[in-house]
Design a protein around this motif. Structure first.
Motif, short mmCIF file in Angstrom:
data_model
loop_
_atom_site.label_atom_id
_atom_site.label_comp_id
_atom_site.label_asym_id
_atom_site.label_seq_id
_atom_site.Cartn_x
_atom_site.Cartn_y
_atom_site.Cartn_z
N THR A 1 -2.42 4.64 5.51
CA THR A 1 -3.07 3.43 6.01
C THR A 1 -2.73 3.30 7.49
O THR A 1 -2.08 2.34 7.92
CB THR A 1 -2.60 2.19 5.22
OG1 THR A 1 -2.67 2.48 3.83
CG2 THR A 1 -3.49 1.00 5.50
N GLY A 2 -3.14 4.29 8.27
CA GLY A 2 -2.81 4.28 9.69
C GLY A 2 -3.72 3.33 10.44
O GLY A 2 -4.95 3.41 10.34
N ASN B 1 -1.01 -1.22 -4.49
CA ASN B 1 -2.19 -0.36 -4.45
C ASN B 1 -1.77 1.07 -4.14
O ASN B 1 -0.92 1.30 -3.27
CB ASN B 1 -3.20 -0.83 -3.39
CG ASN B 1 -3.90 -2.10 -3.80
OD1 ASN B 1 -3.86 -2.51 -4.96
ND2 ASN B 1 -4.55 -2.75 -2.84
N LEU B 2 -2.35 2.01 -4.83
CA LEU B 2 -2.00 3.42 -4.67
C LEU B 2 -3.18 4.18 -4.07
O LEU B 2 -4.31 4.06 -4.56
CB LEU B 2 -1.62 4.02 -6.02
CG LEU B 2 -1.16 5.48 -6.02
CD1 LEU B 2 0.14 5.63 -5.25
CD2 LEU B 2 -0.97 5.97 -7.46
N THR B 3 -2.90 4.96 -3.04
CA THR B 3 -3.92 5.80 -2.41
C THR B 3 -3.48 7.25 -2.48
O THR B 3 -2.33 7.58 -2.17
CB THR B 3 -4.13 5.40 -0.94
OG1 THR B 3 -4.59 4.05 -0.88
CG2 THR B 3 -5.14 6.30 -0.26
N ILE B 4 -4.41 8.12 -2.88
CA ILE B 4 -4.15 9.56 -2.94
C ILE B 4 -5.07 10.23 -1.93
O ILE B 4 -6.29 10.08 -2.00
CB ILE B 4 -4.40 10.12 -4.35
CG1 ILE B 4 -3.52 9.38 -5.38
CG2 ILE B 4 -4.13 11.62 -4.40
CD1 ILE B 4 -3.87 9.71 -6.81
N THR B 5 -4.50 10.97 -0.98
CA THR B 5 -5.32 11.64 0.03
C THR B 5 -5.18 13.15 -0.09
O THR B 5 -4.09 13.67 -0.34
CB THR B 5 -4.94 11.20 1.45
OG1 THR B 5 -3.58 11.56 1.72
CG2 THR B 5 -5.07 9.70 1.61
N ASP C 1 0.84 -1.20 0.00
CA ASP C 1 0.00 0.00 0.00
C ASP C 1 0.88 1.25 0.00
O ASP C 1 1.57 1.53 0.98
CB ASP C 1 -0.93 0.01 1.21
CG ASP C 1 -1.99 -1.06 1.14
OD1 ASP C 1 -2.25 -1.55 0.03
OD2 ASP C 1 -2.54 -1.41 2.19
N ARG C 2 0.81 1.99 -1.09
CA ARG C 2 1.57 3.24 -1.20
C ARG C 2 0.59 4.41 -1.15
O ARG C 2 -0.40 4.42 -1.87
CB ARG C 2 2.39 3.27 -2.48
CG ARG C 2 3.54 2.26 -2.44
CD ARG C 2 4.35 2.24 -3.70
NE ARG C 2 5.42 1.24 -3.58
CZ ARG C 2 6.07 0.70 -4.61
NH1 ARG C 2 5.76 1.08 -5.84
NH2 ARG C 2 7.02 -0.18 -4.41
N GLN D 1 3.71 0.52 2.86
CA GLN D 1 3.75 -0.55 3.85
C GLN D 1 3.02 -1.79 3.34
O GLN D 1 2.16 -1.70 2.45
CB GLN D 1 3.15 -0.12 5.19
CG GLN D 1 1.66 0.07 5.20
CD GLN D 1 1.13 0.40 6.60
OE1 GLN D 1 1.85 0.90 7.44
NE2 GLN D 1 -0.13 0.11 6.84
N ALA D 2 3.38 -2.92 3.90
CA ALA D 2 2.69 -4.17 3.58
C ALA D 2 1.26 -4.07 4.05
O ALA D 2 0.99 -3.67 5.19
CB ALA D 2 3.40 -5.34 4.26
N GLY D 3 0.30 -4.40 3.16
CA GLY D 3 -1.09 -4.21 3.51
C GLY D 3 -2.02 -5.28 2.98
O GLY D 3 -1.59 -6.35 2.54
#
Length: 320
Positions: free
Chosen positions: A299-300, A94-98, A17-18, A40-42
């Motif tokens: 990804t807290g 997986n890519l997350t944009i916040t 998870d990036r 991190q590994a997710g």
């Protein structure tokens, strides 16, 4: 092997998870400077195991990966015992944009193409580890090539070994619901959209009406599911079982990222169950954990120090 009483999580389609944190709103088609990045590994099961480690609950993560994969090494460094199974290929990214207001955009890769042999090895490992487990959590999507019925087919093999919680969506969720009359899990955790997809409701209407959520979730209870925990984002969560239904809205929270909030909510409920808490108190823990996750960047995954159950109020609902 899992420690006796361990919370066994199954992540059939793990991910790296990036997260990219933007200093302003996302402009589609524009050029952005990223404020910071995390990796991190997710995967849902891994997230739940992270929460378990933070809370001092024994856990074991079952997933497809090579023993010496950096993913497995990272999971081990996080204090999570791991049972890796033969993978079909590389772990997906997986890519997350916040954005600053908490808006989250996710771009999820499909994962490596699996076949029946890979999935059979994973299923066999889950059954072996379930014998000493407090709970088995089947969480997340399935990799390409896996049968949609993987979770539904696994349930009868786990029956009598450990209680099972399932958090999935799309075709695997549809297959699970189709098989409820044959074998049902002890816990299902859909969100409003997922509940609507399996009960014929409207997701927006459900999010706006906890009593309506309770009535829809009761359909799953009537088909054998012991507990249905429906997460509703900013509206909190609803819990339904054969004894009643409850709703708990979250306390006011500054949302930084919604990634991992549903996983944290599921762990909060299981933590309450493991502690022998009353059903309403399990719901309060679920909502408090979900809120705490939403208040963390990326990804807290929250620990007990991040969670304030005293700010969550639970009320009873009618299901008829």
């Amino acid at each position: 092997m899992a420690a006796t009483g361990a919370l066994v999580t199954v992540t059939a389609n793990p991910s790296i998870d990036r997260t990219l944190v933007l200093p302003g709103p996302l402009d589609r088609g524009g050029v952005h400077r990223v404020e910071r990045t995390t990796s991190q590994a997710g995967g849902k099961g891994i997230n739940i195991s992270r929460a378990a480690v933070a809370a001092g609950v024994p856990t074991l993560a079952v997933l497809p990966a090579h023993d010496d994969d950096p993913f497995v090494e990272e999971v081990a460094r996080a204090g999570i015992p791991c049972h890796p199974c033969r993978p079909a290929g590389s772990i997906r990214v997986n890519l997350t944009i916040t954005e600053p207001d908490g808006t989250t955009t996710k771009l999820n890769s499909p994962g490596a193409l699996s076949d029946d042999a890979h999935m059979a090895e994973l299923a066999d490992a889950v059954v072996r580890e379930a014998r000493d487990a407090s709970w088995v959590v089947l969480a997340g999507s399935l990799p390409p090539g896996a049968a949609d019925s993987f979770y539904a087919d696994l349930l009868p093999r786990l029956h009598g070994l450990a209680p099972v919680a399932v958090d999935t969506s799309d075709a695997p969720l549809t297959a699970l619901v189709a098989g409820l009359d044959h074998c049902a899990p002890q816990l299902m955790k859909p969100n409003a959209e997922e509940l609507a997809s399996i009960t014929g409701g409207d997701a927006e209407a459900l999010e706006a009406d906890p009593a309506l959520v309770a009535r829809h979730a009761a359909e799953l209870v009537d088909r054998g599911v012991a507990h249905v925990l429906v997460t509703l984002g900013a509206a909190g969560a609803v819990l339904v079982d054969r004894t009643g239904a409850w709703h708990a809205p979250p306390a006011p929270t500054t949302v930084l990222s919604t990634v991992g909030a549903g996983d944290s909510s599921l762990f909060g409920f299981l933590l309450g169950e493991i502690r022998g808490a009353h059903r309403a108190d399990r719901l309060a823990l679920a909502v408090a954990y979900g809120s705490a996750a939403a208040a963390l960047p990326g990804t807290g995954i929250p620990g007990p120090a991040d969670v304030d159950v005293s700010r969550v109020e639970v009320r009873a609902l009618a299901t008829t």
